[in-house]
Design a protein around this motif. Sequence first.
Motif, PDB file in Angstrom:
ATOM      1  N   ASN A   1      38.712  42.178  56.294  1.00 22.77           N
ATOM      2  CA  ASN A   1      40.078  42.615  55.959  1.00 22.77           C
ATOM      3  C   ASN A   1      40.975  41.498  55.432  1.00 22.77           C
ATOM      4  OD1 ASN A   1      40.517  41.173  58.269  1.00 22.77           O
ATOM      5  ND2 ASN A   1      41.177  42.900  59.527  1.00 22.77           N
ATOM      6  N   LYS A   2      40.400  40.287  55.263  1.00 24.66           N
ATOM      7  CA  LYS A   2      41.173  39.253  54.596  1.00 24.66           C
ATOM      8  C   LYS A   2      41.222  39.588  53.104  1.00 24.66           C
ATOM      9  CE  LYS A   2      40.054  35.525  57.835  1.00 24.66           C
ATOM     10  NZ  LYS A   2      41.399  35.466  58.442  1.00 24.66           N
ATOM     11  N   LYS A   3      42.225  39.084  52.410  1.00 22.80           N
ATOM     12  CA  LYS A   3      42.362  39.400  50.993  1.00 22.80           C
ATOM     13  C   LYS A   3      41.375  38.597  50.149  1.00 22.80           C
ATOM     14  CE  LYS A   3      47.244  40.632  51.401  1.00 22.80           C
ATOM     15  NZ  LYS A   3      46.980  42.079  51.368  1.00 22.80           N
ATOM     16  N   LEU A   4      41.101  39.092  48.958  1.00 18.70           N
ATOM     17  CA  LEU A   4      40.308  38.372  47.973  1.00 18.70           C
ATOM     18  C   LEU A   4      41.231  38.060  46.796  1.00 18.70           C
ATOM     19  CD1 LEU A   4      37.649  37.292  46.752  1.00 18.70           C
ATOM     20  CD2 LEU A   4      37.227  39.594  45.866  1.00 18.70           C
ATOM     21  N   VAL A   5      41.370  36.775  46.471  1.00 13.04           N
ATOM     22  CA  VAL A   5      42.282  36.335  45.410  1.00 13.04           C
ATOM     23  C   VAL A   5      41.469  35.650  44.310  1.00 13.04           C
ATOM     24  CG1 VAL A   5      44.233  34.852  44.835  1.00 13.04           C
ATOM     25  CG2 VAL A   5      44.166  36.021  47.048  1.00 13.04           C
ATOM     26  N   ILE A   6      41.600  36.149  43.083  1.00 14.49           N
ATOM     27  CA  ILE A   6      40.902  35.556  41.938  1.00 14.49           C
ATOM     28  C   ILE A   6      41.944  35.026  40.961  1.00 14.49           C
ATOM     29  CG2 ILE A   6      39.289  35.928  40.040  1.00 14.49           C
ATOM     30  CD1 ILE A   6      38.104  38.260  41.640  1.00 14.49           C
ATOM     31  N   VAL A   7      41.920  33.715  40.745  1.00 13.10           N
ATOM     32  CA  VAL A   7      42.834  33.084  39.793  1.00 13.10           C
ATOM     33  C   VAL A   7      42.041  32.787  38.525  1.00 13.10           C
ATOM     34  CG1 VAL A   7      44.343  31.127  39.333  1.00 13.10           C
ATOM     35  CG2 VAL A   7      44.184  32.053  41.655  1.00 13.10           C
TER      36      VAL A   7
ATOM     37  N   ASN B   1      41.890  33.555  33.813  1.00 14.42           N
ATOM     38  CA  ASN B   1      42.580  33.932  32.573  1.00 14.42           C
ATOM     39  C   ASN B   1      42.182  35.356  32.194  1.00 14.42           C
ATOM     40  OD1 ASN B   1      39.923  32.878  32.107  1.00 14.42           O
ATOM     41  ND2 ASN B   1      40.343  32.822  29.916  1.00 14.42           N
ATOM     42  N   PHE B   2      42.902  36.324  32.701  1.00  9.42           N
ATOM     43  CA  PHE B   2      42.605  37.731  32.431  1.00  9.42           C
ATOM     44  C   PHE B   2      43.209  38.103  31.080  1.00  9.42           C
ATOM     45  CE2 PHE B   2      42.661  37.164  37.039  1.00  9.42           C
ATOM     46  CZ  PHE B   2      41.374  37.570  37.336  1.00  9.42           C
ATOM     47  N   ASP B   3      42.369  37.953  30.032  1.00 10.35           N
ATOM     48  CA  ASP B   3      42.860  38.018  28.656  1.00 10.35           C
ATOM     49  C   ASP B   3      42.877  39.415  28.051  1.00 10.35           C
ATOM     50  OD1 ASP B   3      40.166  38.446  28.514  1.00 10.35           O
ATOM     51  OD2 ASP B   3      39.712  36.700  27.273  1.00 10.35           O
TER      52      ASP B   3
ATOM     53  N   ASN C   1      43.936  44.913  48.552  1.00 16.41           N
ATOM     54  CA  ASN C   1      43.466  43.689  49.189  1.00 16.41           C
ATOM     55  C   ASN C   1      42.901  42.675  48.193  1.00 16.41           C
ATOM     56  OD1 ASN C   1      44.187  43.946  51.815  1.00 16.41           O
ATOM     57  ND2 ASN C   1      42.122  44.050  52.650  1.00 16.41           N
ATOM     58  N   ILE C   2      42.791  43.083  46.937  1.00 13.16           N
ATOM     59  CA  ILE C   2      42.267  42.176  45.919  1.00 13.16           C
ATOM     60  C   ILE C   2      43.380  41.849  44.933  1.00 13.16           C
ATOM     61  CG2 ILE C   2      40.535  41.813  44.129  1.00 13.16           C
ATOM     62  CD1 ILE C   2      38.761  43.846  45.502  1.00 13.16           C
ATOM     63  N   TYR C   3      43.653  40.551  44.804  1.00 11.67           N
ATOM     64  CA  TYR C   3      44.696  40.086  43.882  1.00 11.67           C
ATOM     65  C   TYR C   3      44.056  39.388  42.683  1.00 11.67           C
ATOM     66  CZ  TYR C   3      48.115  40.544  47.730  1.00 11.67           C
ATOM     67  OH  TYR C   3      48.914  40.996  48.743  1.00 11.67           O
ATOM     68  N   LEU C   4      44.441  39.803  41.499  1.00 13.19           N
ATOM     69  CA  LEU C   4      44.076  39.075  40.285  1.00 13.19           C
ATOM     70  C   LEU C   4      45.318  38.318  39.831  1.00 13.19           C
ATOM     71  CD1 LEU C   4      42.018  41.731  38.258  1.00 13.19           C
ATOM     72  CD2 LEU C   4      41.201  40.073  39.945  1.00 13.19           C
ATOM     73  N   ILE C   5      45.240  36.989  39.840  1.00 14.66           N
ATOM     74  CA  ILE C   5      46.392  36.156  39.482  1.00 14.66           C
ATOM     75  C   ILE C   5      46.078  35.406  38.193  1.00 14.66           C
ATOM     76  CG2 ILE C   5      47.883  34.253  40.193  1.00 14.66           C
ATOM     77  CD1 ILE C   5      47.385  35.020  43.081  1.00 14.66           C
ATOM     78  N   GLU C   6      46.957  35.542  37.210  1.00 16.10           N
ATOM     79  CA  GLU C   6      46.778  34.838  35.941  1.00 16.10           C
ATOM     80  C   GLU C   6      46.789  33.329  36.193  1.00 16.10           C
ATOM     81  OE1 GLU C   6      45.729  34.755  32.173  1.00 16.10           O
ATOM     82  OE2 GLU C   6      46.167  36.660  33.176  1.00 16.10           O
ATOM     83  N   GLY C   7      45.994  32.601  35.383  1.00 14.01           N
ATOM     84  CA  GLY C   7      45.790  31.161  35.574  1.00 14.01           C
ATOM     85  C   GLY C   7      47.017  30.392  36.040  1.00 14.01           C
TER      86      GLY C   7
END
Length: 377
Positions: free
Chosen positions: A236-242, A244-246, A263-269
Amino acid sequence: MVNVFIIGSRGYMVNYGGFETFVTNLIDNYNDSNTRFFVTRITNKKEQVKHICDNIVDIPIYIKQNGSIKMLLYSIKAYKNVINYIKSNNLKNCYIYMLGLKLGNYMFLKKRTTHKYKIKTLVNPDGLEYKRSKWAYPIKLFFLYSEKSMLNNTDVIICDSKSIKEYIDLKYPKLKNITRYISYGSKKVDIKGADENHILKKYNLMKNNYFLTVGRCVSENNYEMIISSYLKSNNNKKLVIVSNFDGGKYSNKLKKMIDKNSNIYLIEGIYNEVELSIIRKNAYSYIHGHSVGGTNPSLLESMRYTNLNILYDVSFNKEVGLKSCIYFKNEEELTRIFNNQKKLDLLKVKLNNKSKKIIEQKYTWEKVVESYKQIFK
């Protein structure tokens, strides 16, 4: 004066990937007034050569084309322009350092010229470029041909990974005497005085409550596998992906996989070094899915700041992480890792600071610079 021309990155002080990180940190840490760096930079408009300071010169290379051919054309045009620049300015004691294998047989065609003007050439083959899934089959064949042609027509081969050096030593035994291993370094960012809580809040993160992965949005970094494993797990911890989502096919595919999972974060560079270092420091764990390439700067930087590192099980990653990290070979293994939270908690305590010690002992820019100074004499 030693004149070092670096080709193949997108430029000095450019935020993009591993080559750009390498170029900027190598130059910033070099500290030798007798060495001058000339860095080519890809641009979509015509510009003039610019002296950034006494020892750093920016050489813009105008390329109007787009798509996968863009960087190939850039490398060839940059190589040609650099040789002409050396000739027209009557420069002596020159080195051309080519990052990547994008010249095909162009080094061979220009070999007589570089020898005539006593220009020494170096090639960094990076990783196994022909294995990258983003390339179509004809381009993969080009990279295989380019690898053979470039390595056989250069003065020095620089490998940033021991695994890459072993690959070259086995495949090209006659080149063993000109092949060197010089790793990347890890930059120590000063985060003292930074408001960590404010930065975490800015990205909607809580300390020790997220898995983190950082890198370019390409399939060989295995984001699909990481996301799929996480979705199948009960963590249940979050998944964070940093990254370049182009808006390309691959990043859109990842967004569809995630759908509306909160729970899943997509963060731009994130290119603010302090912010990214604090995000790494406060992550529960870092996940490194990179499967092709040499030593990766994002892995080194995460090992400096994150106590628990989970790496894809390939030789490039294992030679860096050694016994300070844990490894996964496939989606099922990563899912089991996610599911065993108690074991992860124990490993986080057991492995605490081991990865940091590896970085401090083996992957500092001071060590990297000293190795390059032995070459650029």
